[in-house]
Design an enzyme around this catalytic site. Structure first.
Site, short mmCIF file in Angstrom:
data_model
loop_
_atom_site.label_atom_id
_atom_site.label_comp_id
_atom_site.label_asym_id
_atom_site.label_seq_id
_atom_site.Cartn_x
_atom_site.Cartn_y
_atom_site.Cartn_z
N ALA A 88 0.84 -1.20 0.00
CA ALA A 88 0.00 0.00 0.00
C ALA A 88 0.88 1.25 0.00
CB ALA A 88 -0.90 0.01 1.23
N ASP A 89 0.39 2.32 -0.63
CA ASP A 89 1.05 3.61 -0.44
C ASP A 89 0.23 4.40 0.58
OD1 ASP A 89 -1.13 4.71 -1.78
OD2 ASP A 89 -0.06 4.99 -3.66
N SER A 90 0.70 5.61 0.92
CA SER A 90 0.03 6.34 2.00
C SER A 90 -1.42 6.68 1.65
CB SER A 90 0.81 7.60 2.35
OG SER A 90 1.06 8.34 1.20
#
Lengths: 245, 77
Positions: B35-37
């Protein structure tokens, strides 16, 4: 081309010349529009002129709580906010040596901070929808500077940096963020200039005339459209060649 | 596994496009599940919607793993 049927747009400063033209253009392309501004009367008049698919949402952009509430009100009124146009802006011109903290802060608050708050407020619904268009109305002076407008130029340059950074963050979610930077546009703001001042301005514009609000609205309509989905983080200069950036 | 854990897992699998068996108790959304932020913000939004709860920003920051999410939601709902 540029069909906005089914899209919902929130436009600030819709009681002004450019904002009104933007509202008309988006509405004319089929969008439902929420007209925001401080003066209720011209907003109501514009809504009456446009007819269906219009909502009037007065808001004082120097009041942070009111600004935070506006995207929610727009969401409630229209069921979605697909397009946000941050057009409202104020000037409080003063030579820099004499510029007061208040003259600085009030312009930054309305032009830059309210823009940030409204962008933040529409992020969630746009992220969920995997579609969104943010169009921030900057100004030629944000790029060129202008004597007497340290506060205004800073706010308008700030909008460009804000727009680009938002564009980076949410590009992968189908949301674009762009700026439109008008040059001199014939509105109530420029009507105050006398003929000599106007003539002097025109000599600096290769097109030799001021722009019209409709010419700004056309740029906004393009950036708000599905067709502009691959355009993000850019500033579209609409200035008759006055500054070729 | 609890009903809440199943529902959280389903959201994570769908949103991040990962294999179900990768979503373990200590799996970190960012370090293990890619996941990214922005994904983590969206996961929190999805949890809020699924479970009809509100997850404040400071609480959202503490939800780093699948186990964190299940624990928080179990306590909140």
């Amino acid at each position: 081309m540029f069909d906005l049927t089914g899209k919902c747009a929130l436009i600030t400063g819709a009681s002004g010349g450019i904002g009104g033209a933007i509202a008309k253009a988006l509405h004319g392309a089929g969008a439902t529009v929420a007209l925001s501004g401080t003066r209720v009367e011209p907003l109501e008049a514009l809504a009456a002129e446009l007819g269906d698919r219009t909502h009037v949402l007065p808001c004082n952009l120097s009041d942070p709580a009111a600004v935070d509430a506006l995207p929610k009100q727009a969401l409630e009124a229209m069921g979605a906010v697909d397009i946000l146009v941050n057009n409202a802006g104020i000037t409080r011109d003063q030579i820099f040596m004499r510029m007061s903290d208040d003259e600085w802060q009030s312009v930054i608050d309305v032009n830059l901070t309210a823009t940030m708050r409204l962008c933040r407020g529409v992020m969630r619904p746009m992220m969920k929808a995997r579609w969104g268009r943010i169009v921030n109305i900057s100004s030629i002076v944000g790029a060129t500077g202008n004597p007497g407008q340290v506060n205004y130029a800073a706010s308008k340059a700030g909008m460009v940096g804000l727009t680009k950074s938002i564009a980076y963050e949410v590009a992968s979610r189908g949301i674009t963020a762009n700026a439109v930077a008008p040059g001199f546009i014939a509105t109530a703001m420029t009507d105050k200039l006398n003929d000599d001042q106007k003539a002097a301005i025109n000599t600096k514009i290769p097109a030799a005339r001021m722009g019209t609000p409709e010419e700004i609205a056309a740029a906004v309509l393009y950036l708000a459209s599905p067709e502009a989905g691959y355009v993000t983080g850019t500033t579209l200069h609409v200035n008759g060649g006055m500054a070729m950036l | 596994m609890s009903d809440i854990a199943d529902r959280v897992k389903k959201i994570v699998v769908e949103h991040l496009g990962v294999e179900e068996d990768k979503v373990t108790e200590n799996a970190s959304f960012i370090d293990d599940l890619g996941a990214d932020s922005l994904d983590t913000v969206e996961l929190v939004m999805a949890f809020e919607e699924e479970f009809g709860i509100e997850i404040p920003d400071d609480a959202a920051e503490t939800i780093q793993t699948f186990g964190d999410a299940v624990k928080f939601i179990t306590e909140a709902s």
